[in-house]
Design a protein around this motif. Sequence first.
Motif, PDB file in Angstrom:
ATOM      1  N   ASP A   9       8.208  -4.785  26.899  1.00  0.00           N
ATOM      2  CA  ASP A   9       7.967  -3.495  26.239  1.00  0.00           C
ATOM      3  C   ASP A   9       7.628  -3.682  24.769  1.00  0.00           C
ATOM      4  O   ASP A   9       6.679  -3.079  24.256  1.00  0.00           O
ATOM      5  CB  ASP A   9       9.195  -2.574  26.352  1.00  0.00           C
ATOM      6  CG  ASP A   9       9.400  -2.068  27.771  1.00  0.00           C
ATOM      7  OD1 ASP A   9       8.432  -2.085  28.557  1.00  0.00           O
ATOM      8  OD2 ASP A   9      10.533  -1.649  28.079  1.00  0.00           O
ATOM      9  N   ARG A  48      -0.669  -4.302  22.102  1.00  0.00           N
ATOM     10  CA  ARG A  48      -1.651  -3.703  23.015  1.00  0.00           C
ATOM     11  C   ARG A  48      -2.941  -3.341  22.305  1.00  0.00           C
ATOM     12  O   ARG A  48      -4.033  -3.713  22.734  1.00  0.00           O
ATOM     13  CB  ARG A  48      -1.080  -2.470  23.702  1.00  0.00           C
ATOM     14  CG  ARG A  48      -2.043  -1.893  24.736  1.00  0.00           C
ATOM     15  CD  ARG A  48      -1.619  -0.534  25.227  1.00  0.00           C
ATOM     16  NE  ARG A  48      -1.728   0.472  24.192  1.00  0.00           N
ATOM     17  CZ  ARG A  48      -2.860   1.111  23.885  1.00  0.00           C
ATOM     18  NH1 ARG A  48      -3.965   0.834  24.528  1.00  0.00           N
ATOM     19  NH2 ARG A  48      -2.881   2.015  22.932  1.00  0.00           N
ATOM     20  N   TYR A  66       4.176  -9.069  33.828  1.00  0.00           N
ATOM     21  CA  TYR A  66       5.408  -8.475  34.351  1.00  0.00           C
ATOM     22  C   TYR A  66       5.703  -8.979  35.770  1.00  0.00           C
ATOM     23  O   TYR A  66       6.840  -9.331  36.082  1.00  0.00           O
ATOM     24  CB  TYR A  66       5.307  -6.947  34.346  1.00  0.00           C
ATOM     25  CG  TYR A  66       6.563  -6.291  34.847  1.00  0.00           C
ATOM     26  CD1 TYR A  66       7.673  -6.178  34.014  1.00  0.00           C
ATOM     27  CD2 TYR A  66       6.663  -5.809  36.140  1.00  0.00           C
ATOM     28  CE1 TYR A  66       8.845  -5.595  34.460  1.00  0.00           C
ATOM     29  CE2 TYR A  66       7.823  -5.228  36.597  1.00  0.00           C
ATOM     30  CZ  TYR A  66       8.916  -5.116  35.756  1.00  0.00           C
ATOM     31  OH  TYR A  66      10.071  -4.544  36.206  1.00  0.00           O
ATOM     32  N   ASP A 121      14.105  -8.967  20.366  1.00  0.00           N
ATOM     33  CA  ASP A 121      13.878  -8.535  21.741  1.00  0.00           C
ATOM     34  C   ASP A 121      12.614  -9.177  22.295  1.00  0.00           C
ATOM     35  O   ASP A 121      11.513  -8.784  21.917  1.00  0.00           O
ATOM     36  CB  ASP A 121      13.754  -7.011  21.796  1.00  0.00           C
ATOM     37  CG  ASP A 121      13.546  -6.512  23.218  1.00  0.00           C
ATOM     38  OD1 ASP A 121      13.081  -5.382  23.365  1.00  0.00           O
ATOM     39  OD2 ASP A 121      13.829  -7.244  24.174  1.00  0.00           O
ATOM     40  N   TYR A 132       4.203  -5.216  24.412  1.00  0.00           N
ATOM     41  CA  TYR A 132       3.175  -4.214  24.720  1.00  0.00           C
ATOM     42  C   TYR A 132       2.969  -3.266  23.539  1.00  0.00           C
ATOM     43  O   TYR A 132       1.834  -3.015  23.125  1.00  0.00           O
ATOM     44  CB  TYR A 132       3.570  -3.435  25.977  1.00  0.00           C
ATOM     45  CG  TYR A 132       2.551  -2.408  26.397  1.00  0.00           C
ATOM     46  CD1 TYR A 132       1.447  -2.780  27.147  1.00  0.00           C
ATOM     47  CD2 TYR A 132       2.683  -1.076  26.043  1.00  0.00           C
ATOM     48  CE1 TYR A 132       0.502  -1.849  27.533  1.00  0.00           C
ATOM     49  CE2 TYR A 132       1.744  -0.136  26.420  1.00  0.00           C
ATOM     50  CZ  TYR A 132       0.663  -0.520  27.168  1.00  0.00           C
ATOM     51  OH  TYR A 132      -0.268   0.402  27.543  1.00  0.00           O
ATOM     52  N   HIS A 133       4.041  -2.756  22.999  1.00  0.00           N
ATOM     53  CA  HIS A 133       3.930  -1.783  21.906  1.00  0.00           C
ATOM     54  C   HIS A 133       3.394  -2.412  20.619  1.00  0.00           C
ATOM     55  O   HIS A 133       2.709  -1.737  19.848  1.00  0.00           O
ATOM     56  CB  HIS A 133       5.275  -1.106  21.646  1.00  0.00           C
ATOM     57  CG  HIS A 133       5.666  -0.173  22.749  1.00  0.00           C
ATOM     58  ND1 HIS A 133       4.949   0.965  23.051  1.00  0.00           N
ATOM     59  CD2 HIS A 133       6.666  -0.226  23.642  1.00  0.00           C
ATOM     60  CE1 HIS A 133       5.504   1.580  24.079  1.00  0.00           C
ATOM     61  NE2 HIS A 133       6.544   0.871  24.465  1.00  0.00           N
ATOM     62  N   ALA A 172      10.637  -8.271  33.019  1.00  0.00           N
ATOM     63  CA  ALA A 172      10.676  -7.526  31.756  1.00  0.00           C
ATOM     64  C   ALA A 172      11.135  -8.382  30.582  1.00  0.00           C
ATOM     65  O   ALA A 172      10.791  -8.106  29.433  1.00  0.00           O
ATOM     66  CB  ALA A 172      11.582  -6.303  31.902  1.00  0.00           C
TER      67      ALA A 172
END
Length: 164
Positions: A8, A15, A44, A4, A11-12, A49
């Motif tokens: 998201d 971060r 973004y 993926d 970021y996870h 995304a």
Amino acid sequence: MGTDPGIDALYHHRRLQLVRLAVLLVDDLPTAEDVVQDAFAALYRRHGARLAHLDDPEAYVRRSVVNGARSVLRRRRTVRAYVPERAGHVPPPEEDVLLREEHREVLGALRALTRRQREVLVLRYWSDLTEAQIAQTLGVSRGTVKSTASRALDALARRMEGSR
């Protein structure tokens, strides 16, 4: 990050590492969090995304964080030019609890380096980046990274010897 390539997942997974990087560059946790948040927001806005069309989204956002930290430091320098500097820096109370004496000495010596020297050392020894990755992140040559790191380590060693 798996298959993926979405923002998201990036970021996870990155971060916290990027916040740590930014803290070492701007020396302020709330500002560091803002720098990282701004980097992801800009990513973004610019790419959406899904990040499949970016070659290396992690390097892209890391460079954005370094550039954001530079902007923060430039703004601070401008503000300081017009406002009288306060007498002395008082470290936050939790710093004494969290850091042993030698850690405070190292951080103090790190703060005394030039911006570029601090960036190179933080990216190399905190973020574990290669010379090529550091060069790409800072937009300089590998030779500049090598010479800057060498000078920074020499300055750090002299500073640490002087404090003992």
